[in-house]
Design a protein around this motif. Sequence first.
Motif, PDB file in Angstrom:
ATOM      1  N   GLU A 282     -74.682  35.010  37.605  1.00 24.26           N
ATOM      2  CA  GLU A 282     -75.868  34.173  37.408  1.00 24.26           C
ATOM      3  C   GLU A 282     -75.591  32.724  37.808  1.00 24.26           C
ATOM      4  O   GLU A 282     -76.262  32.153  38.662  1.00 24.26           O
ATOM      5  N   CYS A 283     -74.527  32.123  37.162  1.00 25.57           N
ATOM      6  CA  CYS A 283     -74.207  30.712  37.433  1.00 25.57           C
ATOM      7  C   CYS A 283     -73.006  30.533  38.358  1.00 25.57           C
ATOM      8  O   CYS A 283     -72.648  29.415  38.706  1.00 25.57           O
ATOM      9  N   LYS A 284     -72.369  31.651  38.702  1.00 28.90           N
ATOM     10  CA  LYS A 284     -71.221  31.647  39.616  1.00 28.90           C
ATOM     11  C   LYS A 284     -70.005  30.904  39.049  1.00 28.90           C
ATOM     12  O   LYS A 284     -69.149  30.458  39.788  1.00 28.90           O
ATOM     13  N   LYS A 285     -69.904  30.786  37.732  1.00 29.76           N
ATOM     14  CA  LYS A 285     -68.776  30.100  37.104  1.00 29.76           C
ATOM     15  C   LYS A 285     -67.850  31.124  36.451  1.00 29.76           C
ATOM     16  O   LYS A 285     -68.325  32.144  35.956  1.00 29.76           O
ATOM     17  N   LYS A 290     -72.310  37.987  33.291  1.00 32.19           N
ATOM     18  CA  LYS A 290     -73.721  37.595  33.366  1.00 32.19           C
ATOM     19  C   LYS A 290     -74.425  37.742  32.022  1.00 32.19           C
ATOM     20  O   LYS A 290     -75.264  36.898  31.650  1.00 32.19           O
ATOM     21  N   ALA A 291     -74.078  38.806  31.275  1.00 30.21           N
ATOM     22  CA  ALA A 291     -74.742  39.036  29.989  1.00 30.21           C
ATOM     23  C   ALA A 291     -74.455  37.934  28.989  1.00 30.21           C
ATOM     24  O   ALA A 291     -75.229  37.728  28.051  1.00 30.21           O
ATOM     25  N   GLU A 292     -73.314  37.221  29.155  1.00 25.67           N
ATOM     26  CA  GLU A 292     -72.924  36.156  28.241  1.00 25.67           C
ATOM     27  C   GLU A 292     -73.212  34.782  28.822  1.00 25.67           C
ATOM     28  O   GLU A 292     -72.759  33.775  28.268  1.00 25.67           O
ATOM     29  N   CYS A 293     -73.898  34.708  29.902  1.00 22.10           N
ATOM     30  CA  CYS A 293     -74.118  33.430  30.588  1.00 22.10           C
ATOM     31  C   CYS A 293     -75.026  32.527  29.754  1.00 22.10           C
ATOM     32  O   CYS A 293     -76.144  32.926  29.382  1.00 22.10           O
ATOM     33  N   PRO A 294     -74.597  31.324  29.413  1.00 19.69           N
ATOM     34  CA  PRO A 294     -75.418  30.397  28.631  1.00 19.69           C
ATOM     35  C   PRO A 294     -76.721  30.048  29.342  1.00 19.69           C
ATOM     36  O   PRO A 294     -77.765  29.885  28.705  1.00 19.69           O
ATOM     37  N   LYS A 295     -76.683  29.946  30.624  1.00 20.81           N
ATOM     38  CA  LYS A 295     -77.884  29.599  31.398  1.00 20.81           C
ATOM     39  C   LYS A 295     -78.943  30.694  31.273  1.00 20.81           C
ATOM     40  O   LYS A 295     -80.144  30.416  31.098  1.00 20.81           O
ATOM     41  N   LEU A 296     -78.480  31.938  31.362  1.00 20.56           N
ATOM     42  CA  LEU A 296     -79.396  33.066  31.253  1.00 20.56           C
ATOM     43  C   LEU A 296     -80.000  33.152  29.856  1.00 20.56           C
ATOM     44  O   LEU A 296     -81.183  33.461  29.673  1.00 20.56           O
TER      45      LEU A 296
END
Length: 323
Positions: A282-285, A290-296
């Motif tokens: 998602e954020c490429k970091k 992706k499931a744990e992505c803060p942005k998402l």
Amino acid sequence: MAAQGSIEGQLVNRPPLFDGEDYTYWKTRMEYFLQGFDFQIWSIIEEGDLVVLNNRQNWTEDDRKKISLNCKAKSILCCALSKKEFNRVSSCKSAMEMWEKLRITYEGTIKVKETRIDILVTQYERFQMQSGESITQMFNRFTDITNGLAGLGKSYEMGDMVRKILRSLPASWTPKVTAIEEANDLKRMSLEKLIGSLMAHEINMERLGESSSRKKHSNALKATEGSSDEEFEDEVSNEDSDDEEALLSRRLQWILAKKKYQSGRKKTEGKDTKRAEPICYECKKPGHIKAECPKLKKTEVRKKDSTRKYKKKVVTKHLVQVR
């Protein structure tokens, strides 16, 4: 002269040939030859012709023997000289005069002789074993100096020369020097015995040096495998080491090898760490999926809030219409 000297040295009835080179060497050999051939002839050369008081017409048998010995002394000297050197002394009337003229020509006057002695004495006093020099090479240089002094009439006692050689050795030889001084009477010790002992020790040092080199390589390998400081110190303490400098050298090599190993290990761990970290689509970091992505998560929260507001608005509008 070298080739001729090699051939003449095998014949006891032929005097050594002098062609103007290395007078001290020839002079010493000539003295030994004359003394061994007939000591009376050597006395004639050193002290002068045998005196004959009678006229030739009145010579006795004893007078004729004296004249014969005087002529034989001159003849032997002439046979020992090249043409160039013979021309130098051909006008001399006696064997003693011939010998003295050669000595002054190649040794100089008394003042020149004293100057040469001073130079050699200075070399003797400052004599030291050079770096990378073997015992044999060192002793050859020492012998050249002492033989030159002996040829000029200056000599040292055997004990003094033994002490001089021991003092000329480098610091790494200190244990051996101490052992020799404690086990021998230096006043009675010969140079041959001393040099033999030093040569034997030199061979042992070379053998131990090769063994130490192999141990250094082994210690470096052990260090790269992560051995501890205490283990290394125990191994070093068990080695045969007469030189503190060698110990420091081994210690330095071990430290460098360990640093090299640790540096390589850190680089490897860093690469492995980077490889093990996941990357978010998602954020490429790195560091999460992706499931744990803060942005998402923020986006989902916003959507839920928007849905709730919309539902609440619809319900409110419906209630108003009903009323």
